[in-house]
Design a protein around this motif. Structure first.
Motif, short mmCIF file in Angstrom:
data_model
loop_
_atom_site.label_atom_id
_atom_site.label_comp_id
_atom_site.label_asym_id
_atom_site.label_seq_id
_atom_site.Cartn_x
_atom_site.Cartn_y
_atom_site.Cartn_z
N ARG A 37 9.07 4.67 4.39
CA ARG A 37 7.80 3.97 4.17
C ARG A 37 6.71 4.99 3.91
O ARG A 37 6.42 5.83 4.76
CB ARG A 37 7.45 3.13 5.38
CG ARG A 37 8.44 2.05 5.73
CD ARG A 37 8.47 0.94 4.74
NE ARG A 37 7.19 0.27 4.70
CZ ARG A 37 6.99 -0.89 4.15
NH1 ARG A 37 7.98 -1.54 3.60
NH2 ARG A 37 5.81 -1.42 4.13
N PRO B 163 1.38 -4.79 4.10
CA PRO B 163 1.51 -3.42 3.59
C PRO B 163 2.15 -3.42 2.20
O PRO B 163 3.03 -4.23 1.91
CB PRO B 163 2.44 -2.74 4.59
CG PRO B 163 2.46 -3.61 5.79
CD PRO B 163 2.11 -4.99 5.33
N CYS C 186 -3.06 3.53 1.40
CA CYS C 186 -4.10 2.70 2.01
C CYS C 186 -4.77 1.89 0.90
O CYS C 186 -5.33 2.46 -0.04
CB CYS C 186 -5.12 3.57 2.72
SG CYS C 186 -6.44 2.63 3.49
N ASP D 236 3.35 4.08 2.59
CA ASP D 236 2.40 3.10 2.10
C ASP D 236 1.02 3.73 1.87
O ASP D 236 0.48 4.39 2.75
CB ASP D 236 2.24 1.96 3.11
CG ASP D 236 3.55 1.25 3.37
OD1 ASP D 236 4.36 1.20 2.43
OD2 ASP D 236 3.73 0.75 4.48
#
Length: 109
Positions: A55, A30, A59, A57
């Motif tokens: 978090r 990630p 894609c 993140d």
């Protein structure tokens, strides 16, 4: 044509292609969240600072696919050219291998 019974090795054994279809599995870790202050704008076009906590993140899949495809194409082409150079320098045994037929490049100018 001589073939293997299965292709459990993904077409590569000991770092050398065995002539079967090459299968790959790709994994990405990630992406990390940037925890530093960042200047940005809101949807109302007002300047603000963003401080990410936790978090969040993104894609990476849409960017990863063409990147992996291009990297694999470069590596395979590099190996193909290395094989071509080696086969031109050393005689090949026609009983085991056909000579590589590369298209001739047209020179411009």
């Amino acid at each position: 044509r001589v073939r293997t019974r299965t292709n459990r090795s993904g077409g590569i054994q000991g770092g050398i292609s065995n002539g079967e279809i090459i299968n790959m599995r790709i994994a990405f870790k990630p992406t990390s969240t940037i925890s530093r202050k960042q200047n940005t704008v809101t949807r109302d076009k007002k300047e603000t600072e963003l401080i990410a906590r936790g978090r969040h993140d993104p894609c990476v899949v849409p960017r990863a696919v063409p990147m992996v495809e291009a990297s694999v194409a470069l590596v395979l082409m590099d190996q193909l050219l290395a094989q071509y150079a080696q086969c031109q320098l050393f005689p090949i045994n026609p009983d085991f291998q056909e000579p590589l037929q590369l298209p001739k490049l047209e020179q411009s100018g």
